[in-house]
Design an enzyme around this catalytic site. Structure first.
Site, PDB file in Angstrom:
ATOM      1  N   CYS A  28       0.865  -1.106  -0.048  1.00  0.00           N
ATOM      2  CA  CYS A  28      -0.181   0.192  -0.125  1.00  0.00           C
ATOM      3  C   CYS A  28       0.889   1.400  -0.058  1.00  0.00           C
ATOM      4  O   CYS A  28       2.226   1.239  -0.005  1.00  0.00           O
ATOM      5  CB  CYS A  28      -0.969   0.000   1.282  1.00  0.00           C
ATOM      6  SG  CYS A  28      -1.476  -1.391   1.924  1.00  0.00           S
ATOM      7  N   GLY A  33      -0.464   0.513  -4.544  1.00  0.00           N
ATOM      8  CA  GLY A  33      -1.593  -0.039  -4.452  1.00  0.00           C
ATOM      9  C   GLY A  33      -2.781   0.371  -5.260  1.00  0.00           C
ATOM     10  O   GLY A  33      -3.303   1.669  -5.347  1.00  0.00           O
ATOM     11  N   ASN A  45       0.953   0.287   5.704  1.00  0.00           N
ATOM     12  CA  ASN A  45       1.892  -0.208   4.763  1.00  0.00           C
ATOM     13  C   ASN A  45       2.676  -1.066   5.118  1.00  0.00           C
ATOM     14  O   ASN A  45       3.383  -0.903   6.156  1.00  0.00           O
ATOM     15  CB  ASN A  45       2.403   0.987   3.950  1.00  0.00           C
ATOM     16  CG  ASN A  45       3.491   0.319   2.935  1.00  0.00           C
ATOM     17  OD1 ASN A  45       4.473   0.918   2.778  1.00  0.00           O
ATOM     18  ND2 ASN A  45       3.277  -0.662   2.362  1.00  0.00           N
ATOM     19  N   GLY A  46       2.614  -2.264   4.683  1.00  0.00           N
ATOM     20  CA  GLY A  46       3.466  -3.537   5.090  1.00  0.00           C
ATOM     21  C   GLY A  46       2.743  -4.880   5.227  1.00  0.00           C
ATOM     22  O   GLY A  46       1.662  -4.914   5.021  1.00  0.00           O
ATOM     23  N   CYS A  76      13.848  -2.421   2.804  1.00  0.00           N
ATOM     24  CA  CYS A  76      13.758  -3.222   1.476  1.00  0.00           C
ATOM     25  C   CYS A  76      14.264  -2.876   0.107  1.00  0.00           C
ATOM     26  O   CYS A  76      14.304  -1.959  -0.026  1.00  0.00           O
ATOM     27  CB  CYS A  76      12.071  -3.288   1.401  1.00  0.00           C
ATOM     28  SG  CYS A  76      11.608  -4.153  -0.181  1.00  0.00           S
ATOM     29  N   TYR A  80      12.312  -1.822  -7.891  1.00  0.00           N
ATOM     30  CA  TYR A  80      11.100  -1.792  -8.541  1.00  0.00           C
ATOM     31  C   TYR A  80       9.767  -0.837  -7.917  1.00  0.00           C
ATOM     32  O   TYR A  80       9.062  -0.263  -8.344  1.00  0.00           O
ATOM     33  CB  TYR A  80      10.461  -3.171  -8.673  1.00  0.00           C
ATOM     34  CG  TYR A  80       8.806  -3.278  -9.570  1.00  0.00           C
ATOM     35  CD1 TYR A  80       9.023  -3.216 -10.783  1.00  0.00           C
ATOM     36  CD2 TYR A  80       7.729  -3.255  -8.575  1.00  0.00           C
ATOM     37  CE1 TYR A  80       7.577  -3.132 -11.360  1.00  0.00           C
ATOM     38  CE2 TYR A  80       6.634  -3.404  -9.468  1.00  0.00           C
ATOM     39  CZ  TYR A  80       6.498  -3.356 -10.702  1.00  0.00           C
ATOM     40  OH  TYR A  80       5.044  -3.446 -11.192  1.00  0.00           O
ATOM     41  N   ASP A 100      13.437  -5.058 -14.923  1.00  0.00           N
ATOM     42  CA  ASP A 100      14.052  -4.948 -13.389  1.00  0.00           C
ATOM     43  C   ASP A 100      13.900  -6.320 -12.696  1.00  0.00           C
ATOM     44  O   ASP A 100      14.565  -6.451 -11.987  1.00  0.00           O
ATOM     45  CB  ASP A 100      13.023  -3.990 -12.739  1.00  0.00           C
ATOM     46  CG  ASP A 100      11.409  -4.278 -12.841  1.00  0.00           C
ATOM     47  OD1 ASP A 100      11.263  -5.388 -11.923  1.00  0.00           O
ATOM     48  OD2 ASP A 100      10.841  -4.044 -13.712  1.00  0.00           O
TER      49      ASP A 100
END
Length: 479
Positions: free
Chosen positions: A23, A50, A124-125, A255, A261, A365
Site C-alpha cells: 500500500c 496499491g 503499509n506492510g 527493503c 521496482y 527490472d
C-alpha cells in the site's frame, strides 16, 4: 461501487503480474487547509503502491469521517465527495492486499471506537504474528480479515491509556513490516517498525505537517522534505507541532526491492534518488554481463533507468524498441478470448523498423514467473530481431516476501526451481544475465547489513515461523 476484475492490472501480462507492494499511506495535519484534497493528491502520487482500493479519513476536531471504496484513487473520489470531507486532520490509503482478500471490508483506513471517540488507521506492510495478535480480541469483534483491522481493534480496546500510550505499549509486540498513519479526532500519529522495512517520511507545509510513504507524495502537495521517520519511532502531530517517541531500538533493514521496482523513480530513499540508483545498477549490470549488440532497449517503463545505465556503460546505443499503451493500465472490461490470446500485445507493441535486423539487449527490472519476458522475446524475434539478450537489474527472485510485497509463492517463482541457464532456455533468449546481489547492494550505497534482501537470498531479518495460511490467514481461521 467499482469492482476490478483482477485480470488486467498495471503490469504487462495479466497472467504474470509484477510484484505488488502492500500500500501507500499519507497523513496530514494542517489548520486552514483542504486536507482531503491534499490527501487525494498525496494518494495519487502513491497510486503505484496499491490499486485495489482507496480511502480517506478526516476530522474537524470532533468526529472522524471515513470514505473508501474499491478502485483507483481517481475512481473512488471526485470533487463532490472531497467537499464533504472537511477538517484539519486526514489520513489516506491506497491498497494492494497482502493479508485479507481484495474486498470493500478490507479497504482502509479502518475505523474503531475508543473510550474518547474514534480511531482511524492505515498501514503499509505486512505483519507476521497476526494470528497471535488476533487471539487477543473477543470472537466476532472484527468484520474485516486484514492485519490492519486487528491492529486498529487492539489499539481501540485499550481503554485505560491515551492513543499515544496505547500505541507505544502495543507496537513493540507487533512483528513484521508496518509504516502506520493513524488519528483520533484531534491528533495525527505515524509509526514505523523497528526494522524500517517500508519507507516513510516527514514533510513540512506552511501551516502544518505531512507524513507519507515516499518523498514523491510530499512533492505533489508542496511539502518540504524534513527527514525519514526512524525505525522504531512514533510521531505525534497536533497544534503544538511534532513530538517524537521511540518505542523500540532501531535495527534498520530497509527493503532492497524498493530500489529495484516498488518506489517511484522520483522518490528519494536514504538521501539518494531512486532514479540515480537504478541507472547505476544498469552500469554495473553492463560491466558484469557485457555482450556484443546493436541496441539496448528497455521493457517500458520498469526497465528504462537500468537500460539507460547499461547503454551508457557499454557504449551500445540506447533506443525505444517497444511502445507501451499507457491507457490499458487498469480496465474493468473483460477482454474477449481473441484479445486475451494476444497477451501483452494489449500493452506493448514492437517498433519493427527499429528492431528488424538488430542484435538487441532487453533490460528489465526483475523476472517473477517469466511469462512476460518469454512473450517479449518471442515478439521481438517476430519483429525481425536477429539476437535477443535479456539483462535483469536485480538478482533472481527466488524467495517469497512476508513483509508487504505480494510475490508469488516459491513454487511459482521461476528462479525458485530453475537455474539461470534453464530460465534462459525457458525464455528463448540468446543469453540471460542478472546483476549480482553484491553489485545491486553497492549501487544503493547502503551497507548490506542495513537492508532486507530476503527475496534474493532467503535470509529473513524477522524470523517467519509459519507461512502456511499466508494472505488469507484470518479468513481460514474464521472458516
Amino acid at each position: 461501487m467499482l469492482k476490478g476484475d483482477g485480470r488486467l492490472g498495471h503490469d504487462l501480462d495479466p497472467q504474470d503480474r509484477a510484484p505488488q507492494d502492500a500500500c501507500g499511506v499519507f497523513g496530514v495535519w494542517a489548520s486552514g487547509e483542504e486536507v482531503s484534497k491534499l490527501t487525494y493528491y498525496g494518494l495519487y502520487a502513491l497510486q503505484h503502491r496499491g490499486q485495489e482500493s482507496a480511502g480517506i479519513a478526516v476530522s474537524e476536531g470532533h468526529r472522524i469521517l471515513v470514505y473508501k471504496d474499491m478502485g483507483l484513487v481517481a475512481q473512488v473520489f471526485d470533487e463532490s465527495v472531497l467537499s464533504t470531507l472537511r477538517g484539519h486532520i486526514a489520513i489516506g490509503h491506497c491498497r494492494y492486499s497482502t493479508t485479507g482478500s481484495s474486498v470493500w471490508e478490507n479497504a482502509q483506513p479502518t475505523l474503531s471506537s475508543t473510550e474518547e471517540g474514534g480511531l482511524a488507521l492505515a498501514h503499509n506492510g505486512n505483519l507476521i504474528n497476526t494470528a497471535e495478535l488476533a487471539a487477543r480480541l473477543a470472537p466476532g469483534s472484527i468484520k474485516a480479515t486484514s492485519d490492519t483491522e486487528v491492529l486498529t481493534a487492539l489499539l481501540a480496546q485499550d481503554r485505560d491509556r491515551s492513543v499515544e500510550d496505547a500505541a507505544a505499549s502495543l507496537l513493540p509486540q507487533v512483528k513484521g513490516a508496518y509504516s502506520l498513519v493513524f488519528m483520533d479526532e484531534k491528533t495525527l500519529y505515524a509509526a514505523r517498525d523497528p526494522q524500517g522495512i517500508r519507507p516513510m517520511v516527514l514533510g513540512r507545509l506552511e501551516q502544518g505537517w505531512v507524513v507519507a510513504s515516499e518523498t514523491a507524495a510530499l512533492d505533489i502537495v508542496g511539502a518540504a522534505f524534513v527527514r525519514e521517520i526512524e525505525p522504531g519511532e512514533m510521531l505525534t502531530i497536533d497544534e503544538r507541532g511534532v513530538r517524537s517517541r521511540r518505542f523500540a531500538p532501531a535495527d534498520p533493514k530497509g527493503c532492497l526491492f524498493e530500489y529495484v521496482y516498488l518506489a517511484r523513480p522520483d522518490t528519494t530513499i536514504a538521501g539518494r534518488g531512486v532514479q540515480a540508483t537504478r541507472v547505476e545498477v544498469g552500469r554495473r549490470l553492463a560491466r558484469e554481463h557485457p555482450v556484443e549488440a546493436d541496441l539496448v532497449i528497455p521493457t517500458p517503463e520498469s526497465g528504462t533507468p537500468a537500460a539507460i545505465g547499461y547503454a551508457e556503460a557499454s557504449g551500445i546505443p540506447y533506443g525505444q524498441g517497444l511502445v507501451k499503451n499507457s491507457y490499458v493500465g487498469r480496465t474493468f472490461i473483460q477482454p474477449s478470448q481473441t484479445i486475451r490470446q494476444l497477451g501483452i500485445r494489449l500493452k506493448l507493441n514492437p517498433l519493427r523498423e527499429v528492431i528488424a535486423g538488430k542484435r538487441l539487449v532487453v533490460v528489465d527490472d526483475s523476472i517473477v514467473r517469466g511469462n512476460t519476458q518469454r512473450a517479449i522475446v518471442r515478439m521481438l524475434r517476430e519483429a525481425g530481431a536477429t539476437e535477443v539478450h535479456v539483462r535483469i537489474s536485480s538478482p533472481p527472485v527466488a524467495w517469497p516476501c512476508f513483509y508487504g510485497i505480494d510475490f508469488a509463492t516459491r513454487a511459482e517463482l521461476i528462479a525458485g526451481s530453475l537455474s539461470v541457464e534453464e530460465i534462459r532456455a525457458s525464455l528463448g533468449a540468446d543469453s540471460l544475465g542478472y546483476i549480482s546481489l553484491d553489485e545491486l547492494t553497492a549501487a544503493t550505497t547502503i551497507p548490506a547489513g542495513r537492508l532486507c534482501r530476503a527475496c534474493f537470498d532467503g535470509s529473513y531479518p524477522i524470523p517467519v515461523e509459519d507461512d502456511s495460511l499466508g494472505k488469507y490467514l484470518l479468513e481460514e481461521v474464521d472458516a
